[in-house]
Write a protein that holds these residues in place. Sequence first.
Motif, PDB file in Angstrom:
ATOM      1  N   SER A  10     -13.104  21.492  24.174  1.00  0.00           N
ATOM      2  CA  SER A  10     -14.238  22.050  24.910  1.00  0.00           C
ATOM      3  C   SER A  10     -14.001  23.494  25.355  1.00  0.00           C
ATOM      4  O   SER A  10     -14.852  24.073  26.016  1.00  0.00           O
ATOM      5  CB  SER A  10     -14.560  21.171  26.123  1.00  0.00           C
ATOM      6  OG  SER A  10     -13.450  21.159  27.013  1.00  0.00           O
ATOM      7  N   LYS A  63     -14.331  26.597  20.547  1.00  0.00           N
ATOM      8  CA  LYS A  63     -15.739  26.690  20.135  1.00  0.00           C
ATOM      9  C   LYS A  63     -15.980  27.962  19.321  1.00  0.00           C
ATOM     10  O   LYS A  63     -16.709  27.936  18.331  1.00  0.00           O
ATOM     11  CB  LYS A  63     -16.669  26.667  21.349  1.00  0.00           C
ATOM     12  CG  LYS A  63     -16.584  25.411  22.165  1.00  0.00           C
ATOM     13  CD  LYS A  63     -17.172  24.240  21.426  1.00  0.00           C
ATOM     14  CE  LYS A  63     -17.170  23.011  22.315  1.00  0.00           C
ATOM     15  NZ  LYS A  63     -17.774  21.857  21.674  1.00  0.00           N
ATOM     16  N   ILE A 122     -22.823  31.482  20.708  1.00  0.00           N
ATOM     17  CA  ILE A 122     -22.773  30.036  20.471  1.00  0.00           C
ATOM     18  C   ILE A 122     -21.590  29.407  21.204  1.00  0.00           C
ATOM     19  O   ILE A 122     -21.727  28.360  21.842  1.00  0.00           O
ATOM     20  CB  ILE A 122     -22.698  29.727  18.958  1.00  0.00           C
ATOM     21  CG1 ILE A 122     -24.028  30.080  18.300  1.00  0.00           C
ATOM     22  CG2 ILE A 122     -22.342  28.266  18.708  1.00  0.00           C
ATOM     23  CD1 ILE A 122     -24.001  30.013  16.777  1.00  0.00           C
ATOM     24  N   ALA A 123     -20.426  30.050  21.153  1.00  0.00           N
ATOM     25  CA  ALA A 123     -19.249  29.524  21.825  1.00  0.00           C
ATOM     26  C   ALA A 123     -19.441  29.500  23.340  1.00  0.00           C
ATOM     27  O   ALA A 123     -19.062  28.543  24.008  1.00  0.00           O
ATOM     28  CB  ALA A 123     -18.018  30.346  21.466  1.00  0.00           C
ATOM     29  N   ARG A 178     -21.691  24.295  28.312  1.00  0.00           N
ATOM     30  CA  ARG A 178     -22.364  23.007  28.383  1.00  0.00           C
ATOM     31  C   ARG A 178     -21.348  21.872  28.409  1.00  0.00           C
ATOM     32  O   ARG A 178     -21.533  20.877  29.089  1.00  0.00           O
ATOM     33  CB  ARG A 178     -23.287  22.853  27.178  1.00  0.00           C
ATOM     34  CG  ARG A 178     -24.303  21.793  27.346  1.00  0.00           C
ATOM     35  CD  ARG A 178     -25.294  21.725  26.236  1.00  0.00           C
ATOM     36  NE  ARG A 178     -24.964  22.621  25.138  1.00  0.00           N
ATOM     37  CZ  ARG A 178     -25.542  22.616  23.979  1.00  0.00           C
ATOM     38  NH1 ARG A 178     -26.498  21.758  23.747  1.00  0.00           N
ATOM     39  NH2 ARG A 178     -25.212  23.455  23.016  1.00  0.00           N
ATOM     40  N   ALA A 179     -20.247  22.025  27.661  1.00  0.00           N
ATOM     41  CA  ALA A 179     -19.224  20.979  27.606  1.00  0.00           C
ATOM     42  C   ALA A 179     -18.503  20.839  28.938  1.00  0.00           C
ATOM     43  O   ALA A 179     -18.107  19.767  29.343  1.00  0.00           O
ATOM     44  CB  ALA A 179     -18.215  21.261  26.498  1.00  0.00           C
ATOM     45  N   SER A 239     -17.434  16.909  10.958  1.00  0.00           N
ATOM     46  CA  SER A 239     -17.093  18.234  11.481  1.00  0.00           C
ATOM     47  C   SER A 239     -16.593  19.108  10.338  1.00  0.00           C
ATOM     48  O   SER A 239     -16.010  18.617   9.373  1.00  0.00           O
ATOM     49  CB  SER A 239     -16.032  18.128  12.575  1.00  0.00           C
ATOM     50  OG  SER A 239     -14.824  17.649  12.032  1.00  0.00           O
ATOM     51  N   THR A 287     -16.981  28.284  15.129  1.00  0.00           N
ATOM     52  CA  THR A 287     -18.171  28.913  14.539  1.00  0.00           C
ATOM     53  C   THR A 287     -17.817  29.859  13.391  1.00  0.00           C
ATOM     54  O   THR A 287     -18.709  30.297  12.673  1.00  0.00           O
ATOM     55  CB  THR A 287     -18.958  29.702  15.600  1.00  0.00           C
ATOM     56  OG1 THR A 287     -18.129  30.717  16.140  1.00  0.00           O
ATOM     57  CG2 THR A 287     -19.470  28.793  16.696  1.00  0.00           C
ATOM     58  N   VAL A 300     -22.289  29.317  25.018  1.00  0.00           N
ATOM     59  CA  VAL A 300     -23.284  28.306  25.380  1.00  0.00           C
ATOM     60  C   VAL A 300     -22.704  26.901  25.244  1.00  0.00           C
ATOM     61  O   VAL A 300     -22.868  26.065  26.138  1.00  0.00           O
ATOM     62  CB  VAL A 300     -24.564  28.471  24.525  1.00  0.00           C
ATOM     63  CG1 VAL A 300     -25.485  27.288  24.677  1.00  0.00           C
ATOM     64  CG2 VAL A 300     -25.268  29.768  24.885  1.00  0.00           C
ATOM     65  N   THR A 301     -22.024  26.630  24.136  1.00  0.00           N
ATOM     66  CA  THR A 301     -21.515  25.269  23.918  1.00  0.00           C
ATOM     67  C   THR A 301     -20.312  24.947  24.796  1.00  0.00           C
ATOM     68  O   THR A 301     -20.159  23.809  25.213  1.00  0.00           O
ATOM     69  CB  THR A 301     -21.153  25.038  22.443  1.00  0.00           C
ATOM     70  OG1 THR A 301     -20.208  26.008  22.013  1.00  0.00           O
ATOM     71  CG2 THR A 301     -22.387  25.100  21.569  1.00  0.00           C
ATOM     72  N   SER A 302     -19.458  25.917  25.096  1.00  0.00           N
ATOM     73  CA  SER A 302     -18.316  25.626  25.969  1.00  0.00           C
ATOM     74  C   SER A 302     -18.778  25.479  27.418  1.00  0.00           C
ATOM     75  O   SER A 302     -18.232  24.694  28.172  1.00  0.00           O
ATOM     76  CB  SER A 302     -17.233  26.691  25.843  1.00  0.00           C
ATOM     77  OG  SER A 302     -17.682  27.937  26.334  1.00  0.00           O
TER      78      SER A 302
END
Length: 146
Positions: free
Chosen positions: A85, A90, A136-137, A143-144, A70, A94, A139-141
């Motif tokens: 998450s 997130k 990005i944050a 999904r988490a 990471s 980035t 989408v990834t949060s």
Amino acid sequence: AAPLVAVQMAIFGPVMWLILAGILFAVFNAAMGGDSSFKQVFAVVVHSSAVTVVQQLFVTPLNFVRESMSSATNLSVFLPMLDESSFLTKFLGTIDLFLIWWVVVLATGLAVLFRRKTGPIAIGLFVVYGIIAIIIAAVTSGRAGA
């Protein structure tokens, strides 16, 4: 894995430079009335990417010592108490300090090339970077949490 990474770097880097230079060339020449050639814009993009070499020289040994892949240079490392998450974590993950440095160097190069002030160019690039970071944050949060 080393040969695969070498091939990936030899292909992926130049392709991304070409795409970014094409976008910047279109924005500055077509939309803002600049008069520089694509080769000049491409040169600015490639030379500003020297910051990523410094990043790898700094981050790779640090990741080896930390035994983690990471990023150690993003803003989320300053707030380890946050839920991993969460959107804020997130988002901060980035935002990398070396990417901020790269944007400043790129903005400086573009300002010299197009004979404009660095500040407005840097602000524009940071706005685009911020929008990408938010997407990005989100989408990834999302999904988490699912």
